[in-house]
Design a protein around this motif. Structure first.
Motif, PDB file in Angstrom:
ATOM      1  N   HIS A 153      -2.443   0.966 -11.842  1.00  0.00           N
ATOM      2  CA  HIS A 153      -3.746   0.650 -11.452  1.00  0.00           C
ATOM      3  C   HIS A 153      -4.168  -0.947 -11.551  1.00  0.00           C
ATOM      4  CE1 HIS A 153      -8.396   2.041 -11.981  1.00  0.00           C
ATOM      5  NE2 HIS A 153      -8.350   1.219 -10.792  1.00  0.00           N
ATOM      6  N   ASP A 179      -8.629  -0.656  -0.380  1.00  0.00           N
ATOM      7  CA  ASP A 179      -8.104   0.506   0.536  1.00  0.00           C
ATOM      8  C   ASP A 179      -8.373   1.894   0.124  1.00  0.00           C
ATOM      9  OD1 ASP A 179      -5.983   0.732   2.863  1.00  0.00           O
ATOM     10  OD2 ASP A 179      -5.404   2.191   1.158  1.00  0.00           O
ATOM     11  N   LEU A 233      -5.591   7.146  -6.475  1.00  0.00           N
ATOM     12  CA  LEU A 233      -6.026   6.621  -7.905  1.00  0.00           C
ATOM     13  C   LEU A 233      -7.063   8.021  -8.453  1.00  0.00           C
ATOM     14  CD1 LEU A 233      -6.660   2.938  -7.743  1.00  0.00           C
ATOM     15  CD2 LEU A 233      -5.032   4.055  -9.175  1.00  0.00           C
ATOM     16  N   VAL A 261      -5.527   4.050  -1.091  1.00  0.00           N
ATOM     17  CA  VAL A 261      -5.117   3.811  -2.441  1.00  0.00           C
ATOM     18  C   VAL A 261      -6.188   4.341  -3.503  1.00  0.00           C
ATOM     19  CG1 VAL A 261      -4.505   1.993  -4.267  1.00  0.00           C
ATOM     20  CG2 VAL A 261      -3.798   1.734  -1.758  1.00  0.00           C
ATOM     21  N   SER A 262      -7.295   4.178  -3.092  1.00  0.00           N
ATOM     22  CA  SER A 262      -8.360   4.735  -3.957  1.00  0.00           C
ATOM     23  C   SER A 262      -8.247   6.073  -4.135  1.00  0.00           C
ATOM     24  CB  SER A 262      -9.808   4.243  -3.565  1.00  0.00           C
ATOM     25  OG  SER A 262     -10.032   2.840  -3.600  1.00  0.00           O
ATOM     26  N   MET A 319      -5.749  -4.408  -3.608  1.00  0.00           N
ATOM     27  CA  MET A 319      -5.573  -3.101  -2.676  1.00  0.00           C
ATOM     28  C   MET A 319      -6.597  -2.223  -3.162  1.00  0.00           C
ATOM     29  SD  MET A 319      -1.032  -2.890  -2.287  1.00  0.00           S
ATOM     30  CE  MET A 319      -0.760  -3.307  -4.065  1.00  0.00           C
ATOM     31  N   GLY A 320      -7.329  -2.238  -4.082  1.00  0.00           N
ATOM     32  CA  GLY A 320      -8.160  -1.290  -4.594  1.00  0.00           C
ATOM     33  C   GLY A 320      -9.289  -1.056  -3.688  1.00  0.00           C
ATOM     34  N   VAL A 346      -2.823  -2.952  -8.682  1.00  0.00           N
ATOM     35  CA  VAL A 346      -3.505  -2.616  -7.515  1.00  0.00           C
ATOM     36  C   VAL A 346      -4.850  -3.512  -7.649  1.00  0.00           C
ATOM     37  CG1 VAL A 346      -5.201  -0.935  -6.283  1.00  0.00           C
ATOM     38  CG2 VAL A 346      -2.886  -0.295  -7.176  1.00  0.00           C
ATOM     39  N   LEU A 387       0.804  -1.231  -0.023  1.00  0.00           N
ATOM     40  CA  LEU A 387       0.070   0.258   0.006  1.00  0.00           C
ATOM     41  C   LEU A 387       1.042   1.204  -0.123  1.00  0.00           C
ATOM     42  CD1 LEU A 387      -2.808  -1.032   2.394  1.00  0.00           C
ATOM     43  CD2 LEU A 387      -2.974  -0.912   0.129  1.00  0.00           C
ATOM     44  N   SER A 426      -4.098  -7.281  -6.818  1.00  0.00           N
ATOM     45  CA  SER A 426      -3.520  -7.736  -5.648  1.00  0.00           C
ATOM     46  C   SER A 426      -4.468  -7.278  -4.696  1.00  0.00           C
ATOM     47  CB  SER A 426      -2.314  -6.949  -5.248  1.00  0.00           C
ATOM     48  OG  SER A 426      -2.780  -5.322  -5.223  1.00  0.00           O
ATOM     49  N   VAL A 432       2.410   2.217  -3.454  1.00  0.00           N
ATOM     50  CA  VAL A 432       1.209   2.490  -4.324  1.00  0.00           C
ATOM     51  C   VAL A 432       1.068   4.058  -3.887  1.00  0.00           C
ATOM     52  CG1 VAL A 432      -1.113   2.449  -5.095  1.00  0.00           C
ATOM     53  CG2 VAL A 432       0.172   0.479  -4.860  1.00  0.00           C
ATOM     54  N   SER A 433       0.846   4.367  -2.798  1.00  0.00           N
ATOM     55  CA  SER A 433       0.559   5.582  -2.469  1.00  0.00           C
ATOM     56  C   SER A 433       1.643   6.831  -2.904  1.00  0.00           C
ATOM     57  CB  SER A 433       0.201   5.663  -0.785  1.00  0.00           C
ATOM     58  OG  SER A 433      -0.740   4.944  -0.358  1.00  0.00           O
TER      59      SER A 433
END
Length: 887
Positions: free
Chosen positions: A237, A248, A255, A251-252, A245-246, A240, A214, A243, A217-218
């Motif tokens: 994307h 979270d 995005l 993370v969203s 993580m979408g 994400v 996470l 995995s 990605v952040s």
């Protein structure tokens, strides 16, 4: 039997207390365990003291942690020192944490690997660069440089110091790295705006086979957005989504922000709708994203959805207020303001500034002033916004008053001075302008380029040309705006020669002209009818790639038409790929200047067929064209058409055009009746249009009546007073002539002397009425005498009424001989090849006698003579004029 517990019992007690300590889930529960530890006599235990310190820190109670630490009286126990350092670091008391680390070193306690991560984090949190570097040195001295956790902390510390070079150096020297190592470096680059470097490290991480998490990605999402790296963003994307993580929210939100940076609204909307647990960041990102893309209505609509289930924060409120300002929606702005008050949200200075701006943009000046007056803390933006608002709504005195108030508690900045300079320029207020100039000198802002440019413009608008040029010459640094401003000053004050000189200097100084330069300099060519200069500038426009600009094309059309080259005018028009209503209007006006009324009407209808709607100015242009071609019926049709078809309410300029249309064609009675039927009160331009036609159509009686009306209107326009004077002179009423001329002089009105000019072999020659000191003056007057004799044989009789002075007939004939256009024509005949055309420019309207004389000369010399006077072009050929005597 022994009263002391056995070793086994003591171990059981320690075990149960330890379990209770670990399971304590509330501060109250922890205090009960703490009491148990004291009653059991375990409070001096290093183990329990350390655990209590950490546990209290966990519950955000560093004061109790310190109490335990002090009671335990640590000496050489590194564990307890580590615990207290960690406790204060964990609770954000970084300086206290570093204080304990210093005390620990003074006590001679040697740090271990558990000490340094907390100490390094405290250095990073307090941004104590010097201590951070010392601690890093100590890490290396003690041989802990290869420790993974310490290495990760050091990378993070240097990243927070924005010392990315050292952060990367530590990363490169690490013998072992984990995902935290990579994340720390990526985050350091990304958070400091080094997006390319962040992406480079991220790609290295992927090559090493390190699984992203996470935190990765952040950190990478902002880099993708900042670089608008579409493919990298889409690939991330995809990772994400695969995995899981979408789901979270953080993370969203990342995005969401990235897709807005990509200007991909649909992608952002889909992500937003898929977020199960939206937080304030989710809503703010979406609402702010809409605002940034100028989707203000969508931003407000989402805000209205948000407040049904979620309380916005100040960031959301300020974004929505900004949207209200752009939409100029005062009612919605009030709603947001009331909502904010109802929820008890206190606006900071920045938010208040946005609220202030919203009220100003929405047109609610009173509300803006109320917000301003109630602000506890005002910054430069607050003052500047309010002063600018005063200027915008015509409260110039209030703007100056606020400026003076501002100076009592805050030093005005360059923006403040620029706003006040705009007031001075707009109202030609030299006193205020000089005040601002003094303020800029005192505050040290005078050297700022934007202010120097503003001062040049201010002095020019206040008619202090010498001061404007003096300031320009004193500047050590000039940009294209500086040059454009001073060139425009020359155009405004009709100092065309200086304008061309400055343009040459600008190019010699290596400053490349821009769009504004050409729009400033082309009117000089139009004013002077300087075809050669115009063509050179046209070539420069073509070389720099500005030929496709519609506004530049419009200026070129205007320039060529006023330089007497209608062929080039049409060619430029035809080559323009984009045309707007100004383009067509300029062409229509050009046809009107050349007496091509029917072509002007066709251009108007072609414009409509192309789907471009005419504006009120286009109707003035076509009425002008009809007037100068004697197309009375067609002109009247257009006047009625503008109201019936386009619902344009005729303005005073349209009525003046109709009066000119009727009067110029000799319909003087109809013109006067039309004036009396007008719903608007006729002004001096209306009566002036009728008066101008009276003399040409022998309406002397009417002319005298109109002259009285014009005097009563007390106009500041010198031209109308001169026109009245000429009427009285034609009637032989010299007392009235003296009265009008005395009025002109007493009111310091400026009468432009008659002058004509022409260009021969790249040189401009200027002639003034009665001038006898120009080059070849004797030859010119001799030629005019010779031509005069030839004209008399063909029937020419001087129109002595054109001499508006109380002198004898012989002197009147001599004065007619010295009219500027005759001097220019004779000079041109002497200095150009036989049979070649002549082109003369004149600043005033051609008098009837000179008009007749030029017809004769064109026939006698068999020369084509093109004359542009203040109204239009006259093409004289074989004894006739293209105007059909409608000028």
């Amino acid at each position: 039997m022994s009263v002391f517990p056995t070793a086994r019992a003591r171990e059981t007690l320690r075990s149960s207390v330890s379990a209770a300590l670990s399971s304590a889930s509330t501060p109250a529960g922890l205090r009960r365990v703490h009491a148990l530890i004291i009653t059991a006599g375990l409070y001096r235990s290093e183990f329990f003291a350390g655990k209590l310190i950490s546990k209290y820190a966990h519950f955000r109670d560093p004061k109790s942690s310190l109490s335990v630490f002090r009671r335990a009286s640590p000496t050489n126990n590194v564990y307890q020192w580590n615990s207290i350092v960690r406790a204060f670091t964990h609770n954000g008391f970084f300086l206290r944490a570093l204080h304990f680390y210093t005390e620990m070193r003074r006590a001679g306690v040697l740090p271990d690997t558990y000490t340094f991560p907390s100490v390094i984090n405290a250095c990073a949190g307090s941004l104590d660069v010097e201590t951070g570097r010392v601690v890093h040195g100590q890490v290396l001295e003690l041989g802990f440089g290869s420790d993974l956790y310490i290495g990760n902390a050091v990378i993070d510390m240097y990243a927070r110091f924005t010392d990315l070079h050292n952060a990367h150096a530590v990363f490169d020297k690490m013998s072992e790295r984990d995902v935290v190592s990579w994340n720390s470096l990526i985050s350091g680059y990304s958070s400091n705006g080094y997006f390319e470097e962040a992406m480079y490290v991220y790609r290295g991480m992927r090559k090493e086979g390190i699984l992203i998490d996470l935190y990765t990605v952040s950190s990478v999402l902002p880099a993708c957005g900042g670089l608008v790296a579409l493919e990298d963003g889409w690939a991330l994307h995809g990772l994400v989504a695969k995995s899981g993580m979408g789901s979270d929210t953080i993370v969203s939100n990342g995005l969401l922000s990235m897709y807005f940076k990509f200007n991909d609204i649909r992608g952002a909307q889909k992500i937003f709708s898929d977020i199960v647990f939206k937080d304030s960041v989710s809503w703010n990102t979406m609402i702010c994203g809409y605002c940034q893309l100028e989707l203000f209505e969508e931003s407000i609509k989402l805000f209205m959805e948000m407040i049904e289930t979620f309380t916005p924060d100040i960031l959301t409120i300020t974004s929505v207020l900004r949207a209200c300002g752009h939409l100029q929606d005062c009612e919605l702005g009030k709603f947001v303001n009331n909502y904010m008050v109802e929820k008890g949200l206190e606006l900071d200075t920045r938010a208040n500034n946005i609220l202030l701006d919203m009220h100003i943009k929405s047109g609610n000046f009173t509300a803006a002033m109320k917000v301003f007056n109630e602000m506890d803390c005002k910054d430069h933006v607050s003052w500047n916004s309010m002063i600018s608002g005063c200027v915008q709504y015509g409260h110039q005195d209030e703007a100056v008053r606020l400026f003076r108030m501002m100076k009592l508690g805050m030093k005005p900045d360059s923006v403040t001075h620029l706003i006040l300079l705009s007031v001075s320029s707009h109202f030609s207020d030299l006193f205020l302008g000089k005040q601002v100039h003094c303020e800029t000198v005192k505050s040290g802002h005078v050297s700022e380029l934007c202010l120097s440019n503003g001062l040049i413009d201010m002095y020019a608008k206040c008619k202090e040309i010498d001061d404007s040029l003096k300031l320009f010459e004193s500047m050590s640094i000039r940009d294209v705006v500086t040059w454009n401003t001073v060139i425009s000053t020359c155009v405004h004050h009709e100092d065309c020669e200086l304008g061309f000189i400055l343009l040459g200097r600008m190019r010699n100084d290596g400053v490349s002209p821009d769009k504004a330069t050409f729009l400033g300099v082309l009117p000089i060519c139009s004013l002077l009818a300087a075809k050669r200069h115009g063509k050179e500038i046209h070539g420069c426009i073509f070389r720099l790639g500005f030929e496709s600009e519609v506004s530049i094309g419009n200026a070129l059309i205007d320039m060529y038409s006023k330089c007497g080259n209608i062929g080039y005018t049409i060619k430029i028009f035809e080559l323009l790929k984009g045309r707007d209503v100004v383009t067509w209007t300029t062409l229509i006006t050009a046809y009107g200047m050349y007496g091509e009324g029917k072509k002007a009407i066709k251009a108007f209808t072609d414009m409509e067929e192309c789907g471009i709607l005419p504006d009120p100015v286009a109707f003035i242009a076509v009425l002008y064209a009809c007037s100068h071609s004697g197309l009375v019926e067609e002109g009247l049709q257009f006047f009625h058409y503008m109201k019936s078809q386009y619902n344009f309410e005729p303005q005073i300029e349209h009525y003046a055009s109709v009066v000119d249309l009727l009067a110029r064609s000799g319909c003087l009675v109809e013109a006067e009746n039309f004036i009396h039927s007008m719903p608007l009160k006729p002004d001096v331009s209306i009566w002036g249009a009728l008066l101008s036609a009276c003399r040409a159509n022998s309406g002397i009686g009417l002319a005298e009546r109109i002259s009285k009306r014009i005097i009563e209107l007390d106009s500041e326009n010198t031209g109308y007073h001169v026109l009245v004077s000429n009427v009285y002179a034609a009637l032989g009423k010299w007392d009235q002539v003296k009265m009008v001329r005395k009025s002109i002089k007493s009111r310091e009105l400026r009468k432009d002397p008659g002058s004509s000019w022409m260009e021969i072999r790249r040189k401009l020659y200027i002639f003034r009425t009665g001038d006898q000191c120009f080059e070849q003056s004797e030859e010119v007057y001799e030629l005019l005498e010779t031509l005069g004799d030839s004209m008399v044989k063909q029937g020419y009789v001087p129109d002595l009424q054109c001499v508006l002075h109380d002198v004898g007939d012989d002197e009147k004939r001599e004065m007619l001989q010295g009219h500027s256009e005759r001097l220019a024509i004779a000079f041109g005949l002497l200095n150009t090849a036989r049979g070649s055309p002549l082109q003369i420019m004149k600043n005033l309207r051609v008098c009837p006698d000179c008009h007749a004389v030029t017809k004769y000369i064109s026939n006698i010399t068999q020369r084509e003579i093109l004359v542009r006077d203040a109204n239009r072009f006259h093409l004289f050929r074989n004894g006739t004029c293209s105007c059909g005597d409608l000028w």
